[in-house]
Design an enzyme around this catalytic site. Sequence first.
Site, PDB file in Angstrom:
ATOM      1  N   ASP A 105       0.852  -1.189   0.000  1.00  0.00           N
ATOM      2  CA  ASP A 105       0.000   0.000   0.000  1.00  0.00           C
ATOM      3  C   ASP A 105       0.889   1.241   0.000  1.00  0.00           C
ATOM      4  O   ASP A 105       1.836   1.331   0.784  1.00  0.00           O
ATOM      5  CB  ASP A 105      -0.889   0.008   1.249  1.00  0.00           C
ATOM      6  N   ASP A 206      -3.225   4.613  -2.329  1.00  0.00           N
ATOM      7  CA  ASP A 206      -4.334   5.128  -1.547  1.00  0.00           C
ATOM      8  C   ASP A 206      -4.709   6.542  -2.017  1.00  0.00           C
ATOM      9  O   ASP A 206      -3.836   7.401  -2.175  1.00  0.00           O
ATOM     10  CB  ASP A 206      -3.919   5.157  -0.070  1.00  0.00           C
ATOM     11  N   GLU A 262      -6.491   4.076  -6.181  1.00  0.00           N
ATOM     12  CA  GLU A 262      -7.812   4.325  -5.610  1.00  0.00           C
ATOM     13  C   GLU A 262      -8.258   5.691  -6.117  1.00  0.00           C
ATOM     14  O   GLU A 262      -7.707   6.719  -5.738  1.00  0.00           O
ATOM     15  CB  GLU A 262      -7.750   4.305  -4.079  1.00  0.00           C
ATOM     16  N   HIS A 335     -11.036  -3.341   2.783  1.00  0.00           N
ATOM     17  CA  HIS A 335     -10.942  -2.907   4.179  1.00  0.00           C
ATOM     18  C   HIS A 335     -11.848  -1.722   4.492  1.00  0.00           C
ATOM     19  O   HIS A 335     -12.060  -1.410   5.666  1.00  0.00           O
ATOM     20  CB  HIS A 335      -9.492  -2.545   4.502  1.00  0.00           C
ATOM     21  N   ASP A 336     -12.387  -1.065   3.473  1.00  0.00           N
ATOM     22  CA  ASP A 336     -13.261   0.093   3.663  1.00  0.00           C
ATOM     23  C   ASP A 336     -14.729  -0.217   3.385  1.00  0.00           C
ATOM     24  O   ASP A 336     -15.571   0.684   3.468  1.00  0.00           O
ATOM     25  CB  ASP A 336     -12.834   1.250   2.743  1.00  0.00           C
TER      26      ASP A 336
END
Length: 565
Positions: A105, A206, A262, A335-336
């Site tokens: 990440d 991210d 993202e 994860h979100d």
Amino acid sequence: MILKEGKIMKTWWKESVIYQIYPRSFCDSNGDGVGDIQGIINRLDYLQDLGIDIIWLSPIYQSPNIDNGYDISDYQAISSEFGTMKDFDCLLKEAHDRNIKIVMDLVVNHTSDKHSWFMESRKSKDNPYRDYYIWKEGKNGKEPNNWASVFSGSAWQYDKQTDMYYLHLYSDKQPDLNWENENVRQEIFKMMNWWLDKGIDGFRMDVINKISKDQTFNDVLPQTSQYMRPSRYVSNGPRIHEFLKEMNQKTLSHYDVMTVGEITACSVEEAKKYTGEKENELSMLFQFEHMDIDLGKYGKWSPIPLDLVKLKQSFTKWQNGLADDGWNSLFWDNHDQPRVVSRFGNVEQYWQESAKMLATVLHFLKGTPYIYQGEELGMTNYPFQSLDDCQDVEVFTSYHELVEREHLLTHEEMMKGICANSRDNARTPMQWDNGYQAGFTTGIPWMKINPNYKDINAKQQINDKNSIYHYYKQLIQLRHSMPIIVYGQYQILEENHPDLYIYTRSYKNEKLLVIANFSTNKHEYQLPNEFIKGNILITNQKNADIQPIMLIESYGAYVIHLTNN
């Protein structure tokens, strides 16, 4: 190795299946209740058996963990709760020995306020690191503008030491980096090359489309509340493609790696700029349009029933939009996001069928599929009873804003939203077996285990050939053996049907027909004539065969394969 096939380049990352690990919740090797790197190493054989190609590792860097690792204080150090750099090097070697790649990440829109850059930056207005972050004077005794943080409240934090405000699009403990500063960019590129030289296989980036901000820093108008979401000023900003091309030229182009960005608030045309074959920016992107279909007046905290026609329209738009250039990421969970089987499936009556149906729909679309840990077991949302069960900073800031301050939702309504859509749903520990703490830890887990672990766990499903786990394993094997699943053209059928999602994939002399029922209703469906001669490739039904008129059972899924020789 890159080969040309029609208009689309053939690459290894298009043909791969990616598995996301949230390290804190995956497997704890030392009994402290927190998952760690050695725990991941201990479970690599499980992932190898499942058949995945790439692990996307959520952040393991040094962090105060205000936002569970997405607030990084040192990009080149491992958080002690996860282990050491030696442990990471071991993970990299052990994964590569099993032909599994590791994608890290990359969180470079912001850092932690404990990062050395920011601690220097806030010392004085003339500090060499001052311009690494975005500082502004207040306006009329208030914030520089009316921008809202994603986590509610103002996106500006007053800092008494220099009598100025710094920008934080997320928590006030996550100050935004100033990408306009060339020194910032070079520091980041140097750090990326350090990891790439170590041998990692790419980055998931991210909120990468927020690194370029509109430099006017104007108010968001018309103003309908105290603070306004500044998406138009911070998403897909004026220099975003310049910055990503520079990143590619300085780092990524020197390695055979994959990248996924993202990208929020993104159009299809914008997506082509990020992921087009000739753009030299990113391999693929995450866009979230299909994840917003069931959000209500207060977003995720006031969900509405799924409108399947709208979901199909969204998927179809992106399938067609990136058909010949660019590349989709395919995902339900991460994860979100809450657990998809609880969100779009039917856990009470058709848990197994709906988990398999949802997997079928996703894995036969064009793009690279992602599996989030536990998705392959049909893990479900957690039955939150109170705020005491929650860990996520977003829950508490949103509860304060919507329930306590604005009185827009009652406590009961907010708890219903938390149970449906809280990010904590994805972060409960992995359910490995039916023993103590689901086999996740020998200690007390950092977050409560979902109480259904005795019925939903990896050990049980590995030993059951009809399980969700084995269904995912079959989906992955099919993808690896059938280019049509990766490269075939998509076409939707019955686009206005309220319960059925039906589409075809076509490639050379082959065709696939995918039929999925998102409801408890049973439907008769007349097969297109050509598919009557086909074979059922995979189904979640026990005794399915091809008939001119197919009975599509509740949450049924069928894929029919046709070869025209």
